[in-house]
Design an enzyme around this catalytic site. Structure first.
Site, PDB file in Angstrom:
ATOM      1  N   ASP A 273       0.867  -1.183   0.000  1.00 23.91           N
ATOM      2  CA  ASP A 273       0.000   0.000   0.000  1.00 23.91           C
ATOM      3  C   ASP A 273       0.904   1.233   0.000  1.00 23.91           C
ATOM      4  O   ASP A 273       0.994   1.933   0.945  1.00 23.91           O
ATOM      5  CB  ASP A 273      -0.939  -0.076   1.197  1.00 23.91           C
ATOM      6  CG  ASP A 273      -2.265   0.567   0.928  1.00 23.91           C
ATOM      7  OD1 ASP A 273      -2.692   0.537  -0.219  1.00 23.91           O
ATOM      8  OD2 ASP A 273      -2.871   1.055   1.875  1.00 23.91           O
TER       9      ASP A 273
ATOM     10  N   ASP B   7      -7.872  -1.364  14.651  1.00 23.74           N
ATOM     11  CA  ASP B   7      -7.704  -2.515  15.535  1.00 23.74           C
ATOM     12  C   ASP B   7      -8.538  -2.355  16.808  1.00 23.74           C
ATOM     13  O   ASP B   7      -9.268  -3.270  17.204  1.00 23.74           O
ATOM     14  CB  ASP B   7      -6.226  -2.717  15.874  1.00 23.74           C
ATOM     15  CG  ASP B   7      -5.544  -1.428  16.325  1.00 23.74           C
ATOM     16  OD1 ASP B   7      -6.181  -0.358  16.289  1.00 23.74           O
ATOM     17  OD2 ASP B   7      -4.363  -1.483  16.710  1.00 23.74           O
TER      18      ASP B   7
END
Length: 748
Positions: free
Chosen positions: A137, A438
């Site tokens: 990415d 997360d």
């Protein structure tokens, strides 16, 4: 005959008793202080300097509330021991996908990324059941270390494990190949930099999915080690389309892996977090395959540990309190929070196992890919990735799944309310709406009834690269705290959304983190208002001869001693405890403050989310300063000025207040405020040193020191004017009140 357990859970009963006793006594003391403040306001015949007193009282209440939430982490600590040798045979182990994410080649060196990839491919796990995915990415000799960069370093602990001629010959052969590989990676890195500088399409690229097989020209012998496949994934990016940062990259990997391997379990790694213990997968399976806890177990979290931590750890980069104190504590409740990297996730927990035949509903949620829908319904491992060639049709499908438009009008990154999976989860991948994917995803999983487990073996399972610069530490902290407050300001606020869906203790743990950025408010208050009042001779705390002062002092002393005890019990030192105190103050007035302001601006629609990857590159001078335990103040003025300003302000306040206390003899009234300024200066001595004494490159720039002096003088001058104005109003109020009482007496 009942089989032997795969793991052992040991409650820390003595620690729990001590923690609960301390909580009770500290709570009583805090209640007494609150009573003192309330009685002070109610018993004073005329209003005191209300604004300063009220702000200090509000700050004390907020600190007390955050302290109370934090006690949930200490209520039921446990530790766990695993027995991977008791696992079933290799052929019966479930398949495992490894996701490795990288975003910026300038901050995350490709060579280090490839070392992480190689360490993952060398996990002690059946190679036919292991698949490694790299998101771009932006064992033959009982070797424990599988990261080649560390293995070939001079300080590795594997040297001498097997001192045989065969071992040394094989090691040298691999080392030569590794050096050639290293040169190729660096050459490609240089080409990529040249290409990037000459092209304007860095943020506008198509999706690429490529399956890389072992193409070694060596003759395959009977002892040749089989290598797991590597899948390179670069998702499509176009400026008008949101890509949702790391959560978006992970969801692309989820979709691509679903049609290529569809393993039941997934290991998530940051690109710098290499596998230090090759048996970590088997350790995680000791929990995932245990029949008692497996049905409700979502993930196994390993602690984040780092290979470049200095002896002093001046920036608290190892996050000791999180992984050594809080996570063992919350593990005794419903399990630790998702921590970004180093965890083994059950795929089913991320989007369930769907058996319904409503294809329209499934496609509405998961997108139009038929292959993806089939993988959801059948929920079995694919054999697409073998040592032969991959299907070109599936590769095209994988590229389609990695396109930037695939998630449009789907429920990826959200909760699905119109689907009924057979499992407890109705998530669709890693959740968006927060830069801290997360924390948010783990929170919703726990709200849905899933549990987690904390595994902290003696040998670190994974080792990463810690921040060794103050600037990187604060920028990273601002991003984390902004993500936490994004959840707080949403409908998923833990104190509201979680209280009816989790236990009270688990809710308190999540609420503590969601409100952690608010530490900035009382820290700014305690670093400025008592000092301002000290210079003007206005007491804010009880007299030193008062019993209330002893209670206030005992709260401070015993909280520090309790924190010191936790540091020492987890292998830390007094110096580590002192450094943690300093970094907590620094982060509170910088990272927490900027994180709070960014979250508020984004909530109001005045700012767009901006994800800055943590810089993993350091030059020799920066590393030298870090290893010597010296702060590197080469950071932006926006981050440095608040810290230095508060230190300068406290220098002025301490000098003036101490002089006032000696000359006027008001030590009984002002001792608490004088000590507060002294404590702040004592803890932050490295900043004083950076401003006044150091001459090296890492010192505080003179321009920042001058700016901080000007800001301190302005604040103290304006603050003194406000206090005098309030005193005048109070005098008028007192005079009018006395006159009114005299008139009443005459009348009667």
């Amino acid at each position: 005959m009942e089989s032997l357990p795969l793991y052992l859970s040991t409650p820390h009963k003595l620690s729990a008793i001590i923690n609960r006793l301390y909580t009770l006594l500290h709570f009583v003391a805090l209640t007494s202080i609150i009573y003192y403040r309330l009685s002070f306001f109610l018993s004073t015949p005329t209003p005191p300097l209300s604004l300063t007193h009220l702000l200090v009282f509000a700050s004390e209440l907020l600190l007390s509330f955050l302290w109370l939430l934090h006690q949930a982490f200490t209520w039921r600590p446990v530790s766990r021991t695993v027995f991977p040798e008791r696992l079933q045979q290799d052929k019966e182990l479930p398949a495992l996908d490894v996701f490795i994410c990288t975003a910026d080649p300038k901050k995350e060196p490709p060579f280090d990324v490839m070392n992480t990839v190689l360490s993952a491919m060398a996990l002690d796990y059946p190679p036919e059941k292991l698949h490694v995915y790299l998101s771009d990415d932006g064992g033959r000799f009982e070797i424990k270390t599988r990261c080649p960069k560390v293995f070939f370093s001079s300080g590795d602990d594997d040297h001498g494990v097997t001192q045989s001629v065969e071992y040394e010959e094989e090691r040298e052969k691999i080392k030569r190949k590794y050096e050639l590989f290293k040169e190729r990676v660096h050459r490609e890195e240089e080409k990529a930099v040249i290409k990037e500088t000459s092209s304007s399409k860095a943020k506008n690229r198509p999706s690429i999915v490529e399956v890389v097989h072992d193409s070694s020209d060596d003759v395959v012998g009977s002892d040749q080690v089989q290598m797991p496949p590597l899948v390179y994934v670069s998702r499509e990016k176009k400026p008008p389309h949101p890509h949702h940062f790391k959560a978006g990259a992970l969801n692309v990997l989820l979709r691509v892996s679903s049609i290529l391997s569809n393993s039941s379990y997934i290991l998530i790694l940051d690109c710098d977090m290499y596998c230090n213990d090759s048996t970590s997968a088997r350790q995680a399976m000791c929990f995932h395959l245990d029949p008692k806890i497996s049905p409700s177990l979502a993930f196994v979290q390993f602690p984040q540990k780092f290979h470049n931590i200095s002896n002093t750890d001046i920036y608290d980069s190892q996050l000791r309190i999180t992984f050594m104190t809080r996570w063992p504590g919350i593990d005794g409740i419903q399990g630790p929070m998702l921590s970004g990297t180093g965890y083994y996730m059950k795929r089913e927990a991320l989007y369930g196992k769907f058996l319904q035949k409503d294809l329209f509903g499934l496609k509405q949620a998961f997108g139009p890919s038929n292959e993806l829908i089939m993988s959801l319904q059948h929920n079995k491992q694919h054999n697409i990735i073998d040592r032969g060639t991959s299907s070109s049709i599936l590769q095209e499908e994988a590229q389609f799944l990695a396109s930037c438009t695939y998630e449009k009008e789907t429920l990826w990154g959200k909760q699905a309310s119109n689907l009924r999976p057979t499992s407890a989860s109705n998530l669709i991948g890693f959740l968006y709406n927060s830069m801290l994917e997360d924390y948010f995803t783990g929170f919703i999983l726990h709200c849905k009834g899933w549990n987690s487990v904390f595994c902290n073996p003696s040998r670190p399972a994974f080792l990463g690269t810690a921040t060794t610069k103050l600037n990187d530490t604060l920028v990273q902290g601002a991003r984390w705290n902004c993500g936490l407050l994004e959840v707080t300001f949403s409908k998923f606020c833990p104190l509201v959304y979680g209280l009816s869906r989790m236990s009270v203790l688990q809710t308190m743990c999540y609420a503590y983190y969601s409100l952690q950025p608010l530490y900035s408010l009382p820290l700014w208050c305690f670093a400025t208002l008592p000092q301002l009042c000290l210079l003007n001779g206005i007491p804010l705390y009880p007299k030193a001869s008062s019993p209330w002062f002893m209670i206030l002092t005992s709260v401070f002393i015993f909280s520090q001693l309790k924190n010191l005890e936790e540091v020492l019990l987890t292998g830390g030192s007094v110096l580590a405890w002192w450094n943690e105190q300093r970094m907590w103050m620094i982060k509170s007035v910088t990272a927490y403050t900027y994180g709070t302001s960014d979250a508020i601006l984004m909530c109001l629609g005045m700012r767009q989310p901006n994800f800055l990857p943590t810089n993993k590159v350091s030059d020799n001078d920066e590393v030298t300063l870090y290893q010597l335990g010296k702060f590197n103040f080469q950071t932006s003025t926006n981050l440095l000025a608040p810290i230095v300003t508060l230190v300068v302000l406290n220098i002025i306040a301490f000098a003036g207040g101490f002089a006032r206390m000696i000359i006027s003899g008001s030590w009984n009234e002002l001792l608490g405020q004088v000590f507060l300024s002294f404590y702040i200066l004592w803890v932050n001595y490295p900043i004083i040193e950076g401003v006044m004494l150091r001459k090296d490159k890492g010192r505080v720039p003179p321009s920042v020191g001058l700016l901080s002096l000007v800001l301190s003088i302005i604040f103290l001058s304006l603050g003194s004017m406000v206090l005098r104005f309030q005193a005048g109003i109070q005098g008028i109020y007192t005079c009018n009140t006395n006159s009114y009482r005299e008139i009443q007496n005459i009348w009667h």
